[in-house]
Design a protein around this motif. Structure first.
Motif, mmCIF file in Angstrom:
data_model
loop_
_atom_site.group_PDB
_atom_site.id
_atom_site.type_symbol
_atom_site.label_atom_id
_atom_site.label_comp_id
_atom_site.label_asym_id
_atom_site.label_seq_id
_atom_site.Cartn_x
_atom_site.Cartn_y
_atom_site.Cartn_z
ATOM 1 N N ALA A 429 0.820 -1.241 -0.046
ATOM 2 C CA ALA A 429 -0.050 -0.099 0.097
ATOM 3 C C ALA A 429 0.914 1.342 -0.013
ATOM 4 N N VAL A 430 1.981 1.192 0.698
ATOM 5 C CA VAL A 430 2.931 2.374 1.051
ATOM 6 C C VAL A 430 3.725 2.684 -0.543
ATOM 7 N N TYR A 431 3.921 1.512 -1.179
ATOM 8 C CA TYR A 431 4.557 1.843 -2.571
ATOM 9 C C TYR A 431 3.715 2.216 -3.321
ATOM 10 N N ALA A 432 2.379 1.798 -3.318
ATOM 11 C CA ALA A 432 1.488 2.374 -4.171
ATOM 12 C C ALA A 432 0.937 3.671 -3.904
ATOM 13 N N CYS A 433 1.193 4.481 -2.923
ATOM 14 C CA CYS A 433 1.016 5.701 -2.617
ATOM 15 C C CYS A 433 1.984 6.690 -3.432
ATOM 16 N N SER A 434 3.294 5.993 -3.699
ATOM 17 C CA SER A 434 4.104 6.853 -4.534
ATOM 18 C C SER A 434 3.686 7.356 -5.820
ATOM 19 N N HIS A 435 2.512 6.738 -6.409
ATOM 20 C CA HIS A 435 1.934 7.099 -7.579
ATOM 21 C C HIS A 435 1.099 8.187 -7.320
ATOM 22 N N LEU A 436 0.745 8.750 -6.065
ATOM 23 C CA LEU A 436 0.058 9.843 -5.535
ATOM 24 C C LEU A 436 0.898 11.198 -5.936
ATOM 25 N N PHE A 437 2.138 10.920 -5.786
ATOM 26 C CA PHE A 437 3.217 12.218 -6.018
ATOM 27 C C PHE A 437 3.575 12.412 -7.398
ATOM 28 N N TRP A 438 3.305 11.470 -8.173
ATOM 29 C CA TRP A 438 3.902 11.408 -9.728
ATOM 30 C C TRP A 438 2.884 11.106 -10.524
ATOM 31 N N VAL A 439 2.039 11.923 -11.228
ATOM 32 C CA VAL A 439 1.068 11.835 -12.150
ATOM 33 C C VAL A 439 1.371 12.202 -13.408
ATOM 34 N N ASP A 440 1.423 11.248 -14.371
ATOM 35 C CA ASP A 440 2.127 11.533 -15.758
ATOM 36 C C ASP A 440 1.379 12.723 -16.305
ATOM 37 N N ASP A 441 -0.058 12.832 -16.255
ATOM 38 C CA ASP A 441 -0.852 13.967 -17.088
ATOM 39 C C ASP A 441 -1.133 15.205 -16.255
ATOM 40 N N GLN A 442 -0.475 15.271 -15.098
ATOM 41 C CA GLN A 442 -0.695 16.415 -14.564
ATOM 42 C C GLN A 442 0.832 16.881 -13.832
ATOM 43 N N ASP A 443 1.223 18.023 -14.589
ATOM 44 C CA ASP A 443 2.338 18.534 -14.497
ATOM 45 C C ASP A 443 2.835 19.008 -13.022
ATOM 46 N N ASN A 444 1.623 19.540 -12.226
ATOM 47 C CA ASN A 444 1.782 20.065 -11.207
ATOM 48 C C ASN A 444 1.805 18.998 -9.894
ATOM 49 N N VAL A 445 1.652 17.579 -10.249
ATOM 50 C CA VAL A 445 1.819 16.432 -9.306
ATOM 51 C C VAL A 445 2.929 15.843 -9.787
ATOM 52 N N LYS A 446 4.011 16.213 -9.497
ATOM 53 C CA LYS A 446 5.379 15.275 -9.958
ATOM 54 C C LYS A 446 6.380 16.024 -8.852
ATOM 55 N N ASP A 447 6.243 15.275 -7.769
ATOM 56 C CA ASP A 447 7.073 15.516 -6.647
ATOM 57 C C ASP A 447 8.147 14.123 -6.499
ATOM 58 N N GLY A 448 9.286 14.303 -6.864
ATOM 59 C CA GLY A 448 10.113 13.251 -6.955
ATOM 60 C C GLY A 448 10.825 12.771 -5.466
ATOM 61 N N GLU A 449 10.914 13.981 -4.825
ATOM 62 C CA GLU A 449 11.418 13.703 -3.380
ATOM 63 C C GLU A 449 10.377 12.891 -2.529
ATOM 64 N N ARG A 450 9.057 13.129 -2.696
ATOM 65 C CA ARG A 450 8.093 12.534 -1.865
ATOM 66 C C ARG A 450 7.939 10.763 -2.521
ATOM 67 N N VAL A 451 8.276 10.902 -3.816
ATOM 68 C CA VAL A 451 8.048 9.591 -4.343
ATOM 69 C C VAL A 451 9.039 8.664 -3.648
ATOM 70 N N LEU A 452 10.261 9.133 -3.671
ATOM 71 C CA LEU A 452 11.448 8.521 -3.041
ATOM 72 C C LEU A 452 11.251 8.225 -1.619
ATOM 73 N N LEU A 453 10.732 9.171 -0.842
ATOM 74 C CA LEU A 453 10.476 8.964 0.634
ATOM 75 C C LEU A 453 9.378 7.613 0.944
ATOM 76 N N CYS A 454 8.294 7.628 -0.159
ATOM 77 C CA CYS A 454 7.432 6.528 0.095
ATOM 78 C C CYS A 454 8.159 5.168 -0.256
ATOM 79 N N LEU A 455 9.055 5.269 -1.327
ATOM 80 C CA LEU A 455 9.569 3.982 -1.816
ATOM 81 C C LEU A 455 10.701 3.431 -0.504
ATOM 82 N N LYS A 456 11.249 4.306 -0.138
ATOM 83 C CA LYS A 456 12.161 3.985 0.920
ATOM 84 C C LYS A 456 11.378 3.610 2.316
#
Length: 557
Positions: A429-456
Motif C-alpha cells: 500500500a505504501v509503495y502504491a502511494c508513491s503514484h499519488l506524488f507523480w501523475v503523468d498527465d498532471q505537471d503540478n503533481v510531480k514531486d520526485g522527493e516524496r516519491v522516493l520517501l514513499c519507496l524508502k
C-alpha cells in the motif's frame, strides 16, 4: 341447414336428456366435430343452450374449448377477422359467460378465472387493437374476486398468473400498463405468486427490450412488481431461498438500468421515482438495488457533464450538483445497513464523476465520506487492504483538487497504508502511494522527493517483514516485496524522476541478489522467476540503445 335444422334439434336433445355426463360429452362433441365457421355463424344458438344445462355440468371446460377453437381460427388468417366483428363474437361470449356464472352460483373461483382467462386469450387474438375489451374482461374478473381476500391454492394462483401473462405475450408492458384493471387483479395474489408475476413482468421487459421512459409509467410498473421490491404482508425474508432471492434482486437491478429518457428533467424524475420505491426495500435488498440506481444516476451526470447551472437561471433544472446531492443521501443508506465496503466503493465512483464535472467541493465531500467509513466501519484486515487500494487508485486519477485538498487526502491515504495489520500489505500500500506524488498527465503533481520517501518507507517495511519471516523460517513472501519495490524504482527512473538514480537501483539489485542466496531465505521459485524477469528487462532496455539505453547502461544486472 346446420343453423336452422341440425343444431337446434341436436341441442334440444342435449338439453332434454338431463344427464350431466351425456350433456358434457355431447356439447364437447358438437364443438370438436363441426367446423369453426359454423360455430361462428351460430354463436347465439350454441351459447343459448349453456345456461339450460344441468348445474353440475363442467361448462367452463366446454366453453373454454369453444373459445380456444375460435381463437386458433382467428389466428389462422387475418381474412376471417371481419366475420368475428360482423357477428359481435366478443359481446356474445362475454354475455354467455356472465349467464353461465349466474346459473351456477356454486362454481368455484377457479372455474370463473378459467372462463375469463379463455375469453381474454380470445379477445387478444381477435381484437388485439381493442384494449378496452381486454380491460373489460379483467374488470369482470375483479368483480368476481372482490371480497374473496388473497387467493390461495396452486391451481387458482397458476390460472391468475396465466390470465395476467396473456397481455404480456401480446403487448409490451407499456401497453399492458394502460389496462386499468391489471393491477387490481394483481392485488388478489398471495405474496409468493405476486413475486412470480413480478418476475414474469420483468422477463417480458427484458425479452422485448421495452423502453419505459416516463416517471408515471415507472411508478405504475414499480407498483406492479412491488412483491420483489419490498416485503408484503409482513413476509419473513429469512424463509426465502438465498439463491432465488439473489436472482430476483439482480433482475430488479437489471430493470433499473433499462429505464431511460434522453430528456434530463424526465430522467431525473425517473431516478427519484425508483429511489422512492427501492429505499423501502430493507437491508437485504439495498446492496443489490442501490448500486444499480447509483450507476443509472451517474449516467445522467455524464450526460450533463460540464453543465454547472441552467443558462436560463431556472432553479428547478437538473444539474450534476443536484444529482450528486441525491447520490450522497442514497449511498448513505448503505452505510446505515451497514454495508460499508459497498458504500465506500460507490462514494469513490461518485467522487470520480464529480472530478470529471470539475466540481472540487463535491468530489472532496465524497472522499471525506469514504474516509469516515474506512476509519469507523471497515475493521476486517482484508477489506481494509481492498479499500485502501481503491482509495489510492481513485485519488491518483483525480485532477480537480487544488494543492491543499490533494495534500490532505494524500496524507491520510499514506497514513492508512502504514497502519495496515500485516507488514506485506503495509509495504504494498505504501509503495502504491508513491503514484499519488507523480501523475503523468498532471505537471503540478510531480514531486520526485516524496516519491522516493514513499519507496524508502516501503523498503524499511519490507526489511522488517524479512526479519520477521527469517525468524519464522519458511515464510518466503518478503523477497518478492523487494523485487516489487525494485520494479517501482525502475518505473519512476524511466519517467524521469531525478531522485531515483542508478545508485539506488544498483544497491536494490544487489540487496535482492544477496537475499536470494541467503541461507536463512527459503527457496521461492515465484520470486526467483520474478527477479530473473526484472533483470532481463534491464538488459533489454540496455540493448535498445539511444537515450533509454544510455540511462540503463551503468546498472549491472
Amino acid at each position: 341447414m346446420y343453423k336452422d335444422t341440425v343444431l337446434p334439434r341436436v341441442l334440444e336433445q342435449v338439453v332434454n336428456c338431463k344427464d350431466e355426463i351425456a350433456q358434457y360429452y355431447l356439447m364437447d362433441c358438437i364443438i370438436q366435430v363441426f367446423p369453426d365457421e359454423y360455430h361462428l355463424q351460430t354463436l347465439d344458438v350454441l351459447l343459448g343452450a349453456f345456461p339450460q344445462l344441468q348445474p353440475t355440468v363442467d361448462i367452463k371446460t366446454v366453453l373454454s374449448r369453444l373459445m380456444e377453437r375460435l381463437s386458433n381460427y382467428a389466428a389462422s388468417s387475418a381474412d376471417v377477422l371481419p366475420e368475428f366483428l360482423q357477428v359481435e363474437a366478443f359481446a356474445k361470449l362475454n354475455n354467455a359467460i356472465g349467464k353461465v356464472i349466474e346459473a351456477q352460483p356454486d362454481m368455484p373461483i377457479l372455474g370463473v378465472i378459467i372462463l375469463y382467462s379463455s375469453l381474454l386469450t380470445f379477445t387478444l387474438h381477435v381484437h388485439p387493437d381493442r384494449l378496452d375489451y381486454a380491460d373489460q374482461v379483467l374488470g369482470a374478473c375483479v368483480k368476481k374476486l372482490s371480497g374473496k381476500g388473497k387467493l390461495e391454492g396452486n391451481k387458482t394462483t397458476k390460472q391468475i398468473v396465466a390470465l395476467l401473462s396473456a397481455p404480456l405475450d401480446k403487448y409490451d408492458i407499456v401497453t399492458a400498463l394502460k389496462l386499468s384493471n391489471y393491477p387490481r387483479v394483481l392485488e388478489y395474489l398471495d405474496t409468493e405468486t405476486n413475486k412470480v408475476m413480478a418476475t414474469v413482468i420483468i422477463q417480458s421487459i427484458m425479452k422485448n427490450k421495452t423502453r419505459i421512459s416516463t416517471a408515471d409509467r415507472v411508478e405504475a410498473l414499480f407498483e406492479l412488481i412491488k412483491g420483489l421490491i419490498k416485503d408484503l404482508d409482513g413476509a419473513v425474508l429469512d424463509e426465502v431461498d438465498e439463491d432465488d432471492f439473489k436472482e430476483e434482486q439482480n433482475s430488479v437491478a437489471r430493470l433499473i438500468q433499462l429505464l431511460h429518457n434522453d430528456d434530463p428533467e424526465e430522467m431525473f424524475k425517473i431516478i427519484c421515482t425508483v429511489r422512492k420505491h427501492i429505499l423501502g426495500g430493507g437491508p437485504k435488498r439495498l446492496p443489490f438495488t442501490v448500486p444499480s440506481l447509483v450507476f443509472s444516476s451517474l449516467k445522467l451526470v455524464r450526460q450533463l457533464q460540464g453543465q454547472e447551472e441552467n443558462p436560463f437561471g431556472e432553479e428547478e433544472s437538473t444539474t450534476p450538483k443536484k444529482i450528486f446531492q441525491l447520490l450522497n443521501q442514497t449511498v448513505e443508506t448503505l452505510s446505515n445497513i451497514p454495508a460499508p465496503e459497498l458504500a465506500l466503493q460507490l462514494y469513490l465512483q461518485c467522487a470520480e464523476a464529480a472530478n470529471d464535472c470539475d466540481l472540487e467541493p463535491v468530489a472532496y465531500e465524497f472522499f471525506t465520506q469514504a474516509y469516515i467509513l474506512y476509519e469507523e466501519e471497515i475493521s476486517d484486515s482484508r477489506a481494509q487492504v481492498t479499500a485502501i487500494h481503491l482509495i489510492i487508485g481513485t485519488l491518483q486519477r483525480m485532477h480537480v483538487f487544488g494543492v491543499e485538498n490533494r495534500d490532505t487526502l494524500t496524507h491520510k491515504a499514506t497514513g492508512y497504508s502504514a497502519k495496515l495489520l500485516k507488514k506485506p500489505d503495509q509495504c504494498r500500500a505504501v509503495y502504491a502511494c508513491s503514484h499519488l506524488f507523480w501523475v503523468d498527465d498532471q505537471d503540478n503533481v510531480k514531486d520526485g522527493e516524496r516519491v522516493l520517501l514513499c519507496l524508502k518507507r516501503a523498503l524499511r517495511i519490507a526489511n522488517a517483514a524479512q526479519q520477521t519471516s527469517n525468524a519464522a523460517r519458511g515464510n518466503t513472501g518478503s523477497v518478492t516485496l523487494f523485487v516489487e519495490i525494485l520494479n517501482k524504482y525502475l518505473y519512476f527512473f524511466e519517467k524521469g524522476n531525478p531522485h531515483i538514480n542508478v545508485a539506488a537501483i544498483q544497491s536494490l539489485v544487489e540487496l535482492v541478489t544477496t537475499e536470494m542466496h541467503s541461507e536463512t531465505s527459503a527457496l521461492d521459485p515465484a520470486a526467483n522467476a520474478f527477479f530473473a524477469s526484472t533483470l532481463r528487462y534491464i538488459e533489454f532496455q540496455k540493448q535498445k540503445g539511444g537515450a533509454v539505453g544510455e540511462k540503463y547502461e551503468p546498472i549491472k544486472a
